[in-house]
Structures are given as structure tokens and as C-alpha cells.
Write a protein that holds these residues in place. Structure first.
Motif, short mmCIF file in Angstrom:
data_model
loop_
_atom_site.label_atom_id
_atom_site.label_comp_id
_atom_site.label_asym_id
_atom_site.label_seq_id
_atom_site.Cartn_x
_atom_site.Cartn_y
_atom_site.Cartn_z
N GLN A 135 13.10 7.43 4.16
CA GLN A 135 14.32 6.67 3.87
C GLN A 135 14.70 5.75 5.04
OE1 GLN A 135 17.75 9.01 2.90
NE2 GLN A 135 18.89 7.29 2.06
N GLU A 136 14.57 6.24 6.25
CA GLU A 136 14.89 5.41 7.41
C GLU A 136 13.96 4.20 7.50
OE1 GLU A 136 16.73 8.77 10.48
OE2 GLU A 136 14.55 8.55 10.25
N LEU A 137 12.68 4.40 7.19
CA LEU A 137 11.74 3.28 7.18
C LEU A 137 12.10 2.28 6.08
CD1 LEU A 137 8.36 5.20 7.75
CD2 LEU A 137 9.57 3.76 9.41
N GLU A 138 12.51 2.80 4.94
CA GLU A 138 12.87 1.93 3.82
C GLU A 138 14.11 1.10 4.15
OE1 GLU A 138 11.26 4.62 0.04
OE2 GLU A 138 13.35 4.77 0.70
N CYS A 139 14.97 1.63 5.03
CA CYS A 139 16.23 0.95 5.35
C CYS A 139 16.11 0.04 6.58
CB CYS A 139 17.34 1.98 5.56
SG CYS A 139 17.79 2.86 4.05
N TRP B 40 7.78 -10.14 2.82
CA TRP B 40 6.85 -11.27 2.73
C TRP B 40 6.70 -11.84 1.31
CZ3 TRP B 40 2.70 -8.05 5.74
CH2 TRP B 40 3.08 -7.98 7.11
N GLY B 41 7.31 -11.17 0.35
CA GLY B 41 7.22 -11.68 -1.01
C GLY B 41 5.96 -11.22 -1.72
N LEU C 298 3.38 5.49 4.87
CA LEU C 298 2.59 4.26 4.73
C LEU C 298 3.00 3.48 3.47
CD1 LEU C 298 -0.97 5.53 5.77
CD2 LEU C 298 0.59 4.11 7.12
N VAL C 299 3.26 4.20 2.39
CA VAL C 299 3.70 3.53 1.15
C VAL C 299 5.05 2.86 1.37
CG1 VAL C 299 4.50 3.93 -1.21
CG2 VAL C 299 2.37 4.99 -0.41
N ALA C 300 5.97 3.55 2.07
CA ALA C 300 7.29 2.97 2.35
C ALA C 300 7.15 1.68 3.16
CB ALA C 300 8.14 3.98 3.11
N LEU C 301 6.27 1.67 4.14
CA LEU C 301 6.06 0.47 4.97
C LEU C 301 5.37 -0.63 4.16
CD1 LEU C 301 4.98 2.27 8.27
CD2 LEU C 301 7.05 0.90 7.95
N LYS C 302 4.46 -0.26 3.27
CA LYS C 302 3.83 -1.27 2.41
C LYS C 302 4.87 -1.93 1.51
CE LYS C 302 2.34 -0.11 -1.49
NZ LYS C 302 1.66 0.53 -2.64
N GLU C 303 5.75 -1.11 0.94
CA GLU C 303 6.80 -1.66 0.08
C GLU C 303 7.75 -2.55 0.88
OE1 GLU C 303 6.95 -1.54 -3.15
OE2 GLU C 303 5.14 -0.31 -3.22
N LEU D 277 -3.93 0.78 4.12
CA LEU D 277 -4.54 1.88 3.37
C LEU D 277 -3.68 2.32 2.19
CD1 LEU D 277 -5.85 4.09 6.34
CD2 LEU D 277 -7.20 2.57 4.87
N ALA D 278 -2.41 1.93 2.18
CA ALA D 278 -1.50 2.30 1.08
C ALA D 278 -1.60 1.35 -0.10
CB ALA D 278 -0.06 2.35 1.59
N LEU D 279 -2.33 0.25 0.06
CA LEU D 279 -2.49 -0.71 -1.03
C LEU D 279 -3.32 -0.11 -2.15
CD1 LEU D 279 -3.27 -3.87 1.15
CD2 LEU D 279 -1.20 -3.56 -0.26
N THR D 280 -2.86 -0.27 -3.39
CA THR D 280 -3.65 0.22 -4.53
C THR D 280 -4.74 -0.80 -4.87
OG1 THR D 280 -2.28 -0.89 -6.18
CG2 THR D 280 -1.58 1.31 -5.46
N GLU D 281 -5.69 -0.39 -5.71
CA GLU D 281 -6.76 -1.31 -6.10
C GLU D 281 -6.19 -2.57 -6.73
OE1 GLU D 281 -7.69 2.41 -8.01
OE2 GLU D 281 -6.81 2.33 -6.00
N HIS D 282 -5.15 -2.41 -7.55
CA HIS D 282 -4.57 -3.58 -8.21
C HIS D 282 -3.87 -4.50 -7.22
CE1 HIS D 282 -5.67 -1.97 -12.07
NE2 HIS D 282 -4.92 -0.87 -11.88
#
Length: 1006
Positions: free
Chosen positions: A705-709, A744-745, A733-738, A763-768
Motif C-alpha cells: 500500500q505504501e508503494l502504491e501511494c 508513464w501512461g 513488484l506488481v505494485a511498482l509496475k502498476e 519481471l512483473a510484466l505479464t505476457e500480454h
């Protein structure tokens, strides 16, 4: 020196027949008479020094030697050759093997003897000492003296004790500087600083201060503090007391210049009292910048105080000239308002230095680039030469040995080039290049004549770090064969363990000293052999590490002492000296670290009472303290704890320390809340730039949550640093990717520098998500491929994205594309691999051979390799070295077909990649020839598939048993496999008797 004595007394014995009893001591010059008396009482060092002093103004004559022996007879002292040899032998043992005794004997010298010793050790320009017809190579002897850590410590201590009373202060300072530069950290302990002279003439003090400034980084924090105290004391004595009062400072411009980087130890109140005239004068000095460029460990508080005094002294802080004079103080410059462009450029240029400042974050991005090396070999220098493929080397002509001196070589290149150049060059021309020693095979070593081998061994010795354990093993066997009496003791490490049995008594010190100067793991000994070596070391030390002299002798070996030995057998006196050496150890076990921690607590007491300097000296070992102890240190010395934490490895080894750092930093800024207006961020504290930079690896303790904020500006500014944190879990890692997507859009709009800056966050990026990225640049792919942890499906997405966005197919990829793809190549299928152009694959094959791909992929790479180098059964040593892990794709029949002499040239990474069911196809003879390094990496699964004979052969390879191919007299080759022990019976004892003598006369300093 003792050898000189020995020669002298041998001459006396030879002339014994000429001597008559009628001669008496009155015929002897007083100094020579004194020397003879010292010989009779066993004071050999005193006698030697008196003889050297005597001969500096007198000439030896045959009748003088007769008079000496007459005096012996008159005193009823009868020397026989054997008794004299025994006396000298005993003296050598005590003096050279016991530097503590040497210290004692030095302390008993009179001033003239001491002056003579210092003259010949430090100021003599003579490379030879002559006594009649006897000549001693004094230059080489002196060099060997200074290679002994224990003797150097003795010289340092005795210089402090006696020199300033016997010689001029300038001469003593020069002597101290020579000794200190050899091992300042070990010799300059805080308690020794108290023995520095408290009265020195100005020139001598300045010279000694310069030595201490040069050695600053090599000394402990406590020693730095003690040296500052000594310098302050000396400077205050010279300060004009008539002008001194409570409101003025002893810190003049000149004193600041003398202190140099020791100015970081000035108390804040002393800085604030520096006269404005003096600070103005100091900054005006031409070399002020040079001094201020060295204050890497200055605290922000002290730096701000200096800046304040400089500003108050009248300097325009917005003047470019002033900014250039501030050195590392610019890192604390905070007057950024309304700065004009010229000043901003100057400030930015100067702030490049701040990357080296302790506590500052260096943001360096490296992107590997490979090119087409089709230009002339002679034009490619240094490390770039390593990028030339083996097949590329084959296409070049007109090589010569002089070209190789400025180039760095892979082992495969060196094997090919050494063989090629040896047809037209002498060994000395090739070995003297340095890097070409990597290409010397066992067969080449074995075929060298005795004189050639012994004369060129020095090139192997100085390039030991370039040799493989297999090469060192071959050198050891060769040395044993041609000159076992003078084999360098460290080579015993790679021979079978029974050879260690001969190390005892007088051989112990050279054995330990020799091993202590190398890195034992460089030879990759098996656990069994390593334990045997350490057991022998403990025996040689009489079961304990008693003091600093033992620490000096152990050198790098101290990193390998077992935990129970550290617990029971290391004295606190030794621990004080050993701490710095322990901090340099690369792979201490948790058990070793735990014992070191207990020793440090015993040495320094409770952490609650530690100073900042002690905390800094303990360094990474604070990670082993309890949470309560760490909290206490963090409260007292938050900056010091932060500094140490930045040098600590991943969280797994220091979780308590990193959590303490996190709490310390977060508590200091607890009121900082997220600036985001999202409901779920209300009341949530968010990471700030300052916190992220300070925390480094400790950023792992931010909640999702702190990373998300985190606000957008903070993320954008610090994403590269966050991408280097190794301990983030998948949710973080997913929170930082989001967060990256928010800042950055859309993914399609991300630039190459965005993707590169993500680091592990990618590494948190999905294949899509990977499919949406613009991956046209091989530079971007190169950075992504360096991340470990991609799934096969992610890797396939990266590969497809690159091919589609760059408009390429597998068949059009260039060698630099293949290199850039790196580990992503492991996602290729067999059809894709076979479509790679042979020429491009050939140029990139060494890099591909670094990859840890699955066995099916390696097998397909092996097929491609055959299109470059021919069928696998025709490959030679340089090809096996070139292809690395690709050799792990060989099938059973191919592996069995390899000549046993090629087995050491499989890279260890390839051996590990061979499937167990294939590995078991190797013959016992092939396994015995693997070499120590390859044998050591055989996996448990591979072992389980071996039969008893194969396991026995594997043990032979691990032990370094001799498995060399020799030429028999008729030219046929004969193989020796298995242990080759020293000759049994009397010849063995005789051989080691010779060795013992050789150690005394050839390998020891005197």
C-alpha cells in the motif's frame, strides 16, 4: 643477514690452519673484538652489524681472520664446522621464524648497531655485499625481507621505539613510510598511535602527516580518529599560544592544509570558531580543491558548517570559480534558488564527484553493446579483444607475441594463440605477456626442460590469478618432478593430501606464509583437502592464533579457520588485528560470523557503549547483533548504520539490520503522508526520494500500500534504484509496475529508457503487457535479458516482441542481436535455432556458451556448433573452452569419444549441465582426468549414477592426483594415473632434508 654471517664464519673455519695460539685479543681492532665477543655469547645479530660497520671503513685481510680465530682459541672456544652450522641453523630458525624474537634482539641493539641495520635495510644503494671473495645478492635478500609480514611488523615497531633517538627525524619518517605502505591497516592500530613521537621538527611532521593522509582509506575508523588526535596535538603545540583564547581556533589555513582529509574529524564547535581570514586564505590556496576532493566521509552537519564559514568569509557562493574550489562540499550545496545557467552547469559538473561520496546514491546505467570485430587484431585493445570469436581469430594472420601485451584474452583464445605463437617464439616471450599463460596446457608444461621451466616459473607465479586449478596442479607436479627440494610451499595445496605430512617444524612458517599470500579458493580444493590443509595450519600454529604476528602470517588463510578454532583458539589481541582481514573475506559461513561476533563483543564490550568509530570498524558484522542492540546503535549513530547497510548484501543475510535501518529512517520522517488524494492513501505514509536513496536494499520493507501511494515525481526520480532492490516480492513488484503504468501512461508509449530503468520491476510484466511494449531496440532487450527470473512464456513474449518490432526474423539476426538477446535465447525452439545463420552464430558462440538453457536447447546449439567447428568428436581444447555450456548438450557416444586429455578443458558450467544418465557414460580414465575444478562441480545426481571405479577416479581428480601424459624414450606415450607419492624410505627423507636446507638458504628472506 644470517647467510652473510654463515659465510663469514665458514671463511674463518677454512683459515683455521693458519692460526697460532700466540696471537691475542690486543691485535684485534676494538669493534672487531666486540663482534667476536658477541659471537661467543650467541648475539649473532649484534655481531653481524658490528662486522658490517667495521668493514665500511676497514679492509678484510687474511691475517685479520687469523687473529679472530686466535682469540676464539684463547677463550677456549672451539668451533668445528658442524657445531658452527648447528648454531647458525638454530639462530636462523629463531630469528626468521620468530619475528617476536627478532623484535627482542633489535631492542637490545646499541645506537650504532641500529643505525647500521637501518642503513643496510633502507638506505643502502648496494645490490651486493662483499666480504673478501664472498658476494651476497643483497638487493634480492632485502626484497625478500620486506615480503615477510612478521618481519615488517617488527621493523615498524622497532622504528617507532628506537629510530627517533638514533637517526634524524626525516630519516625515520622515510623509514616509517616505507614500512607502512606495505600493510598500514595491520600495523597502525590505535594503541600504537600513542607511541608516535610527540615532538617533531616541522618538515618531519609534515612528511609523516602526508604518509598518514595517503593511507587514510587503508586504516580503521578508530585508527583514523587516533591519528587525528595525534595530528591535532602536534599542531596545537606549534600554535602561537600568545594568540590563543577560548574564542579563537587553533585551526589555521595551514593547519587545514596539513590535516587534509582528517579535517572531517574536527568537532563542529572548532569549525565554527575558524577565523574568517584563515578560511578565506585556505580556500584561496591553489590546492584547496585537491584537499576538499578527499573528504568522502564528511557528515552533512560538518559540511554545512564549512560552507557557512566560507560564505561568511566573503566568497561569492554563486561564482563558478568558488564552486570549483569547494571540492566535495558542493554535494551539500543547497542555494538553488534563481541560479543562472553558467553556475548551474558548473555545479552539475562538480556534482559528478558526489557519486563517490559515502551516503550518496550513484546512478550508473550500463548497457552492453557488441560489434563486428572485422578490423585488424592489432587495433583492438584491452577487454574488447575478448569479444573476438575463436572462428574470427582463425581468419586473421600475422600474429606476434608483442601484440598480446595490451589485450585481455578468453581462455579459448589463449589456448589457440599460445599453440600458434609457440611455433615461432620462445616460452619467455609468450609467458611474459601475462594473458597468454591462460593458454599453457599440461602437455606444454610437461615438455619444458628443467632450466626453461624453473627460469620461467616466475611468470606463472605472478599471474596465478589467471591460471585454472588444473594448470596449477600441472605446475605442482612438474615442480615436484624437476626440483622437489625447492617447490614453492603453496603448490603442496594442489598435490594429494599425503604430501602435507612432510610439512612440520621449520617448514611450517614458509608453508603458512606462502598460502596466506594467495586465495585458497582460487585452487578450488575439495572439502577433504581443504580440511586437511587447515588441520596442518592449526598444527603449525601450535593450536592457537596468539597475537598480531600470527595474524600477519595467516594472511588470507584467516578466512578459512573453522568456527570452533575461532571460538577457542583466537586471542583477543589477535582479534583486534584480524578484524580488518575478516571484513575482506568473501564467503564466511554463518557459523564463522557468529564466532567472530562473540569475539568482537568480548573485545569491545556491549554495543550500547560503542563509539561511532568502533561501530564503523565492526562494519558488516553488526548484522549479527540482536534487534535491541541494533536499535541502540541506530539511535546513536544513524548515519554510520546507514553507511554500513549500503555495503551489506541481500536481505537474506541481514534482515534484522535492514529492518532496523528502515525503522530508523522512517521514524525520522514519520509525519510524511502521501500527497495522493486517493481515499485509500489518506493517512498512509508514502516513500520520499530522500528515504528511498538512504534505504537502498532496506526499501524492501515498504508495504504494498505504501508503494502504491508513492507520488509520481518520487517514483519517476527513483525507479532505477527501486529496480535494483533484490528482496522485493512479487506483490511489491506488481505494485511498482502498476505505479509505472500510472506515471508513464500506456505501455505502447513507453520509451526505451523507461523499460531499461525498471530493472527487476520488469519481471512483473505479464505476457500480454510485454506484447504492448516497443521492443525494437536490441539495447533494450540486452538489459531485460540480464534479469534472472523470466518464465518461459515471458521470455517467448520478449523474443516475439523484439522480432516483430524490429521487423526481423530469426534468420536475419546478427551476432550482436544474439548477444543482446542473452538468456532469452533459451526460449528458442529447435526450428528457430537451426535457422540462425552459421556465421552469426559463430561470432556469438562464446556468449551463448554462458547461458544456462535446458538440455534440449543445448543439444540444438550443439548441432549448430558442429556447423562451425566440425563434428563434436573432432573438437580440441580451445573449442571446448569457447563453447562453454553448449558442451552440456553432447550425447553419450560423443562424450565417450573424447580423449581423456581433453577432459580438463570442458568448462565447469558445462560439466554441471551434462545429464546424469549421459555423464555416467564417461570412462574411469576420462573422469580421473577431469581436473580438480571440474571434479569439484560434479553434482550429487551425477555422482549417484557412477559406479565404484568411476567414483574412485573422481576422488583422484578431486585430490589432484597425477594424470599426465609423458613421452617415453621411444616416443610412445605412456599414461600415469593415480597418486604419485614421494619416494619411500631413505631417499624421501634425504629429499626433504635437502628441501629443509633449501628453505633456509633460498626461500627465506636472509
Amino acid at each position: 643477514m644470517s647467510r652473510l654471517l654463515k659465510i663469514c664464519f665458514l671463511l674463518i673455519s677454512v683459515n683455521h690452519a693458519e692460526i697460532t695460539r700466540s696471537q691475542n685479543s690486543e691485535d684485534l681492532p676494538p669493534l672487531l673484538h666486540k663482534a667476536v665477543d658477541e659471537v661467543i655469547t650467541g648475539k649473532y645479530l649484534n655481531a653481524l652489524l658490528d662486522i658490517l660497520h667495521f668493514q665500511s671503513s676497514n679492509v678484510w685481510t687474511a691475517d685479520m681472520l687469523s687473529k679472530v680465530m686466535a682469540y676464539f682459541n684463547a677463550q677456549e672456544v672451539m668451533f668445528t664446522l658442524s657445531s658452527l652450522q648447528m648454531s647458525i641453523k638454530s639462530y636462523l630458525k629463531n630469528l626468521l621464524y620468530q619475528p617476536r624474537q627478532l623484535l627482542s634482539e633489535f631492542q637490545q641493539l646499541d645506537q650504532q648497531q641500529f643505525r647500521t641495520a637501518m642503513k643496510y635495510l633502507f638506505n643502502s644503494r648496494k645490490d651486493r655485499l662483499e666480504m673478501g671473495n664472498v658476494i651476497l645478492d643483497w638487493g634480492k635478500t632485502r626484497e625478500r625481507i620486506f615480503q615477510s609480514p612478521g618481519v615488517n611488523r617488527t621493523l615498524f615497531l622497532i622504528t617507532l621505539d628506537k629510530c627517533f633517538l638514533a637517526l634524524s627525524a626525516l630519516d625515520c619518517v622515510d623509514i616509517l613510510s616505507q614500512v607502512l605502505r606495505l600493510s598500514a591497516v595491520n600495523y597502525l592500530q590505535p594503541d600504537v598511535i600513542g607511541n608516535l613521537p610527540n615532538v617533531l621538527l616541522e618538515d618531519a611532521f609534515r612528511n609523516l602527516s602526508t604518509v598518514f593522509k595517503d593511507l587514510y582509506d587503508k586504516t580503521s575508523a578508530n585508527t583514523q580518529k587516533a591519528l587525528y588526535g595525534w595530528m591535532k596535538q602536534m599542531l596545537q603545540k606549534s600554535y602561537n599560544r600568545s594568540e590563543f583564547n577560548e574564542s579563537t581556533s587553533w585551526v589555521s589555513a595551514e593547519n587545514l592544509w596539513i590535516l587534509g582529509r582528517y579535517m572531517v574529524h574536527l568537532p563542529l564547535e572548532d569549525i565554527l570558531k575558524i577565523s574568517l581570514d584563515e578560511i578565506r586564505l585556505f580556500i584561496s590556496y591553489d590546492n584547496a580543491t585537491k584537499q576538499l576532493d578527499t573528504v568522502y566521509d564528511i557528515t552533512p552537519e560538518l559540511a554545512q558548517a564549512f560552507l557557512e564559514r566560507i560564505n561568511s568569509s566573503g566568497f561569492d557562493m554563486r561564482n563558478t570559480s568558488t564552486i570549483y574550489r569547494l571540492g566535495l562540499l558542493v554535494c551539500f550545496y543547497d542555494d538553488m534558488e534563481q541560479m543562472d545557467a553558467a553556475v548551474a552547469r558548473a555545479l552539475l559538473h562538480q556534482m559528478i564527484k558526489c557519486n563517490h561520496l559515502r551516503g550518496f546514491q550513484a546512478e550508473v546505467q550500463k548497457i552492453a553493446a557488441s560489434g563486428d570485430f572485422s578490423s585488424s587484431v592489432k587495433d583492438i585493445q584491452g577487454a574488447f579483444f575478448k569479444e573476438i570469436s575463436l572462428s574470427g581469430l582463425w581468419k586473421q594472420t600475422e600474429y606476434n607475441s608483442s601484440m598480446m601485451k595490451e589485450k585481455e584474452l578468453r581462455r579459448s583464445q589463449a589456448l589457440y594463440l599460445y599453440e600458434l605463437l609457440s611455433k615461432k617464439n620462445y616460452p619467455v616471450d609468450l609467458l611474459s605477456t601475462g594473458q597468454l599463460v591462460k593458454g599453457v596446457t599440461c602437455q606444454v608444461i610437461e615438455s619444458m626442460g628443467t632450466d626453461i621451466f624453473l627460469n620461467n616459473f616466475k611468470f606463472f607465479e605472478i599471474n596465478l590469478h589467471l591460471l585454472s586449478p588444473y594448470q596449477v596442479n600441472c605446475l605442482a607436479w612438474k615442480f615436484w618432478k624437476v626440483s622437489s627440494a625447492s617447490i614453492p610451499p603453496f603448490l603442496l595445496l594442489v598435490l594429494p593430501t599425503e604430501y602435507l605430512e612432510y610439512v612440520s617444524g621449520p617448514l611450517c612458517v614458509p608453508f603458512i606464509g606462502s598460502l596466506g599470500k594467495i586465495e585458497m579458493d582460487l585452487f578450488n580444493p575439495s572439502l577433504h583437502k581443504k580440511n586437511a590443509v587447515l588441520q596442518k595450519v592449526q598444527e603449525c600454529l601450535n593450536g592457537s592464533v596468539a597475537d598480531e604476528y600470527d595474524v600477519d602470517l595467516l594472511g588470507n588463510l584467516i578466512c578459512h579457520l573453522p568456527p570452533d578454532f575461532l571460538h577457542d583458539r583466537m586471542s583477543l589481541k589477535a582479534m583486534a588485528t584480524a578484524l580488518h582481514q575478516f571484513k575482506l573475506c568473501q564467503e564466511l559461513s554463518h557459523e564463522q560470523k557468529t564466532e567472530i561476533k562473540y569475539k568482537l563483543l568480548e573485545l569491545y564490550g556491549s554495543p550500547n557503549n560503542w563509539t561511532a568509530e568502533t561501530t564503523l570498524d565492526v562494519g558488516p558484522f553488526i548484522a549479527l547483533l540482536s534487534k535491541a542492540e541494533l536499535n541502540a546503535l541506530a539511535e546513536k549513530f544513524p548515519g554510520t548504520i546507514l553507511q554500513i547497510a549500503k555495503t551489506i548484501g541481500p536481505i537474506s543475510s541481514s534482515e534484522e539490520l535492514l529492518s532496523t535501518v528502515f525503522e530508523s529512517v522512517s521514524n525520522a520522517t514519520a509525519d510524511t503522508e502521501s500527497s495522493l488524494t486517493r481515499p485509500d492513501c489518506m493517512g498512509t505514509r508514502a516513500p520520499s526520494s530522500d528515504e528511498i536513496i538512504k534505504l537502498a536494499e532496506a526499501n524492501v520493507f515498504w508495504s504494498v500500500q505504501e508503494l502504491e501511494c508513492m507520488d509520481a515525481e518520487t517514483f519517476d526520480k527513483n525507479v532505477e534504484l527501486l529496480g535494483t532492490v533484490s528482496g522485493f516480492n512479487s506483490s511489491q513488484l506488481v505494485a511498482l509496475k502498476e505505479k509505472a503504468k500510472q506515471v508513464w501512461g500506456s505501455l505502447a508509449g513507453w520509451k526505451s529508457y523507461h523499460i531499461v530503468s525498471l530493472g527487476r520491476i520488469a519481471l512483473a510484466l505479464t505476457e500480454h503487457e510485454i506484447e504492448e511494449l516497443d521492443l525494437h531496440s536490441v539495447d533494450t532487450i540486452s538489459v531485460l535479458s540480464q534479469q534472472t527470473g523470466w518464465t518461459v512464456t515471458q521470455a517467448r513474449s520478449v523474443l516475439q516482441g523484439f522480432l516483430e518490432d524490429s521487423g526481423q526474423a530469426i534468420s536475419t539476426l546478427k551476432s550482436f542481436d544474439l548477444v543482446g538477446l542473452g538468456a532469452i535465447l533459451c526460449a528458442l525452439n529447435s526450428t528457430e535455432i537451426m535457422s540462425i545463420k552459421t556465421a552469426e552464430f559463430s561470432a556469438a558462440i562464446a556468449r551463448i556458451g554462458l547461458l544456462f538453457c535446458s538440455t534440449p536447447v543445448l543439444r540444438q546449439f550443439k548441432v549448430m556448433t558442429e556447423s562451425v567447428f566440425g563434428t563434436a568428436t573432432s573438437w580440441n581444447n580451445s573449442i571446448l573452452q569457447e563453447i562453454g555450456t553448449i558442451a552440456g548438450g553432447l550425447n553419450e557416444d560423443e562424450l565417450k569419444a573424447f580423449d581423456k586429455n581433453l577432459m580438463p578443458y570442458f568448462q565447469p558450467t558445462a560439466v554441471r549441465r551434462i545429464p546424469p544418465e549421459i555423464f555416467q557414460a564417461l570412462s574411469s580414465e576420462q573422469i580421473a582426468n577431469l581436473g580438480p575444478e571440474n571434479a569439484a562441480v560434479v553434482t550429487r545426481s551425477q555422482r549417484e549414477h557412477l559406479n565404484a571405479s568411476q567414483l574412485q577416479s573422481l576422488q583422484l581428480a578431486l585430490d589432484g592426483a597425477r594424470t599426465s601424459t609423458l613421452e617415453s624414450p621411444d616416443g610412445a606415450s605412456t599414461t600415469q594415473a593415480g597418486h604419485t607419492p614421494a619416494p619411500s624410505g631413505a631417499p624421501c627423507l634425504s629429499s626433504f632434508g635437502i628441501w629443509l636446507c633449501a628453505v633456509f638458504t633460498l626461500h627465506l628472506p636472509f
